[in-house]
Design a protein around this motif. Structure first.
Motif, PDB file in Angstrom:
ATOM      1  N   ASP A  11     -60.681 -21.867 -44.073  1.00 43.24           N
ATOM      2  CA  ASP A  11     -61.940 -21.476 -44.712  1.00 43.24           C
ATOM      3  C   ASP A  11     -63.002 -21.081 -43.689  1.00 43.24           C
ATOM      4  O   ASP A  11     -63.729 -20.097 -43.880  1.00 43.24           O
ATOM      5  CB  ASP A  11     -62.461 -22.606 -45.611  1.00 43.24           C
ATOM      6  N   ARG A  37     -62.120 -17.662 -42.205  1.00 40.04           N
ATOM      7  CA  ARG A  37     -62.474 -16.558 -43.109  1.00 40.04           C
ATOM      8  C   ARG A  37     -63.972 -16.291 -43.117  1.00 40.04           C
ATOM      9  O   ARG A  37     -64.402 -15.136 -43.177  1.00 40.04           O
ATOM     10  CB  ARG A  37     -61.978 -16.839 -44.533  1.00 40.04           C
ATOM     11  N   GLU A  38     -64.797 -17.335 -43.078  1.00 39.30           N
ATOM     12  CA  GLU A  38     -66.253 -17.125 -43.043  1.00 39.30           C
ATOM     13  C   GLU A  38     -66.657 -16.380 -41.778  1.00 39.30           C
ATOM     14  O   GLU A  38     -67.509 -15.496 -41.810  1.00 39.30           O
ATOM     15  CB  GLU A  38     -67.008 -18.448 -43.155  1.00 39.30           C
ATOM     16  N   LYS A  66     -66.949 -26.641 -41.721  1.00 42.66           N
ATOM     17  CA  LYS A  66     -67.529 -25.695 -42.668  1.00 42.66           C
ATOM     18  C   LYS A  66     -68.388 -24.694 -41.916  1.00 42.66           C
ATOM     19  O   LYS A  66     -69.016 -25.039 -40.917  1.00 42.66           O
ATOM     20  CB  LYS A  66     -68.377 -26.465 -43.695  1.00 42.66           C
TER      21      LYS A  66
END
Length: 178
Positions: free
Chosen positions: A143, A146-147, A171
């Motif tokens: 994740d 991808r960000e 994150k």
């Protein structure tokens, strides 16, 4: 001790354990905002063979054979990419040669049975970012990768949430300026 007393004691223990884990979670994570970053995903194919000494008791060992890797950087097609992009927009190197029967038998010990060779696909994600005058590289997850891939072309600042002891990035979120 009465049933009500046991219940209250268990409730207190649960509350104490919950507070402890909440404290660890809150003190173990921090955030960093950066506009200098890149993410990598090392894709790896590896042949593996299971060697069983007693299949009914799950006694086994695994041997690995040929392996190939490719470093994806910021979602761009890397030089040497042969396969891809896959369903996660990752590129892969050519498959390594499958082990021959002779190679498999050379590693076989007396009394062992072997499985057919299986292909293991593995991805190792990392992010490198600037924090002050320091460059930091930490493991991360799909994740976050991808960000970064989405933010990289415009160099949108990212707010990174670090994991326990700041040992990973858990994150990444775009940080738009007002």
């Amino acid at each position: 001790m009465s049933l009500k007393g046991q219940f209250l004691q268990q409730k207190q223990i649960f509350a104490t354990v919950t507070r402890f884990f909440l404290l660890v979670a809150l003190t173990g994570c921090s955030t960093v905002t950066t506009n200098q970053y890149e993410a990598t995903a090392r894709t790896t194919f590896t042949w593996k063979v299971h060697y069983f000494t007693n299949p009914s008791r799950n006694l086994e060992r695994i041997e690995t054979f040929g392996s190939t890797s490719l470093l994806n950087r910021n979602g761009e097609k890397p030089e040497g990419a042969v396969i891809g992009p896959d369903e996660r927009e990752l590129w892969w190197a050519a498959l390594p040669p499958q082990p021959t029967l002779d190679e498999i038998e050379q590693r076989q010990q007396p009394g062992e049975q072997t499985s057919t060779p299986g292909l293991l696909r593995d991805v190792d994600y990392q992010i490198t970012y600037r924090s002050g005058n320091q460059t930091v590289t930490l493991p991360t997850n799909y994740d976050v990768y991808r960000e970064v891939v989405k933010a990289y072309p415009s160099q949108t600042p990212l707010e990174l949430t670090l994991g326990i002891n700041d040992a990973s990035v858990e994150k990444a979120e775009p940080k738009f300026e007002n």
